[in-house]
Every structure is written in C-alpha cells, then in structure tokens.
Scaffold this motif. Structure first.
Motif, mmCIF file in Angstrom:
data_model
loop_
_atom_site.group_PDB
_atom_site.id
_atom_site.type_symbol
_atom_site.label_atom_id
_atom_site.label_comp_id
_atom_site.label_asym_id
_atom_site.label_seq_id
_atom_site.Cartn_x
_atom_site.Cartn_y
_atom_site.Cartn_z
ATOM 1 N N PHE A 154 -46.617 -72.700 6.214
ATOM 2 C CA PHE A 154 -46.444 -72.202 4.844
ATOM 3 C C PHE A 154 -45.905 -70.774 4.884
ATOM 4 O O PHE A 154 -46.426 -69.920 5.615
ATOM 5 N N ALA A 159 -48.063 -68.409 -0.309
ATOM 6 C CA ALA A 159 -48.796 -68.866 0.876
ATOM 7 C C ALA A 159 -50.039 -68.012 1.131
ATOM 8 O O ALA A 159 -50.871 -68.374 1.964
ATOM 9 N N CYS A 165 -52.809 -73.852 -0.188
ATOM 10 C CA CYS A 165 -52.165 -74.393 1.009
ATOM 11 C C CYS A 165 -53.003 -75.508 1.630
ATOM 12 O O CYS A 165 -52.470 -76.520 2.099
#
Length: 219
Positions: A154, A159, A165
């Motif tokens: 990511f 992120a 995530c």
C-alpha cells in the motif's frame, strides 16, 4: 490524449520559465515501481510479483509489477474524498472535520465503539474498491497464468490508515505491508535531525521519490 499532451506542454513551459531543466517525464504508476525497484532488493526480483495499491484522495492507482517490470496499471476513480463523504453523512459531521476525525481514529484517540462505527461506514467503499481491484487481478491472471501475485504494498497518503489497509488486504487475501520508501534511503545528519526519518512511515512519498529516479540506472 491531446488534452494530456497540452497539459504536459504547459508544465514543461512552466519549468522552462522557472529556469528548471527537465530530464525526464514519467507517470504515477511507473514511478511507484521505480521507487521500490531502486530502493529494495525485492523490488527488482523478477521471480516475484507485487501488487501496488496507491490510495489517493481523488483516485486509486492499481499497479502490478514483476520485479521492476510493470505489467499492468489502471487508475480507478475511487478516492478518499468519496469515503469521507460517506463518513460525513453517516456520522452527521461536516466534511471539514473529517480529516481530524480520521486522524484521531488512526491514532486510537477515539472510543472503540465510535471507531467501529466509523469503519462500518467505510465498509461499502472498501467493498466497491475491492471489486474493482479484483477485476484488475482477473485480467492480469488471464494474461499471466503462471505468475501469481505474492505481495501487496500500500502506498499513497491514505495508506497511513492501517485499519483501512487491513480491510482491503483481508478481502484480497494477500500478505501486505505499508510501502515506506524512506526505509530505503539514507539521510544526512542535518536531515535526520530535523525529520523523524525512520519512525514515521511516509507511503505518500512513493510517487515523488520514484519520479526522482527517472532516467537513473538500478545498481
């Protein structure tokens, strides 16, 4: 295409007026792969295939690379702005408060039940994004039947949201981590003293750092 070329010409003209010498032009998807293939040995390993998901505010980049070779790239019109609208509506707060609210959730500064409610609201957005990414993977698998994706990275500003995530990684059923390009760099003392260089992940810098490698050979 023509509009894209016109936009590029405008940027090149701005650089010329500023006295800058442009040494190369690249796109986000390729810059992400450039970043990690230059900084980490696994990023150059052609025996392994990586899925990069760059979570941005307006869109999400899906990039698949076999080592340093990009074999698939797609820009999805699914960014955090849409996610934040869902949260604002579901929790009856203004969009101006969203960033602070999400930052507090990421730092575990919200009551557990409030955090759970937040990510329940996020779930439909994650489902839609997952479906789009799965379509990308289906296309990739149809083209490269023997090459399985074995890692998920990511990147992008969003992120930093670990739970977000994790939700995506769980659906994709892939080993995942946050791509922090800063871990592959060595800072001079003056920089490392001014910036929390190692302890604060900066996945949002992947594109910028990748662009800085434009035209450079991998050692």
């Amino acid at each position: 295409l023509f509009r894209s070329l016109e936009t590029m010409d405008e940027y090149l003209e701005m650089a010329r007026r500023a006295g800058l010498k442009v040494v190369g032009v690249n796109v986000e998807s390729l810059a992400i792969v450039e970043c990690f293939s230059h900084l980490f040995p696994w990023g150059r390993d052609v025996e392994h295939t990586a899925l990069y998901i760059d979570l941005g505010s307006i869109s999400t980049q899906v990039v698949i690379a076999r080592g340093e070779n990009t074999v698939f790239a797609r820009n999805l019109e699914c960014g955090s702005r849409d996610l934040e609208k869902l949260i604002a509506k579901g929790m009856d707060i203004s969009e101006d408060q969203i960033r602070e609210f999400r930052a507090n959730a990421q730092k575990k500064k919200l009551p557990e039940e409030v955090e759970d409610t937040l990510y329940q609201l996020v779930s439909p957005w994650v489902s839609d994004l997952y479906q789009s990414i799965e379509q990308c993977l289906l296309y990739y698998r149809s083209m490269f039947r023997e090459a399985k994706v074995d890692r998920l990275i990511f990147t992008g500003g969003q992120a930093m949201d670990n739970r977000l995530c994790q939700m995506l990684a769980k659906r994709l059923n892939l080993p995942a981590h946050i791509g922090d390009p800063m871990m592959g760099l060595h800072a001079v003392d003056s920089v490392s003293d001014a910036i929390d260089f190692r302890n604060t992940p900066r996945p949002g810098l992947a594109v910028g750092i990748g662009l800085s490698f434009c035209g450079k050979e991998t050692k």
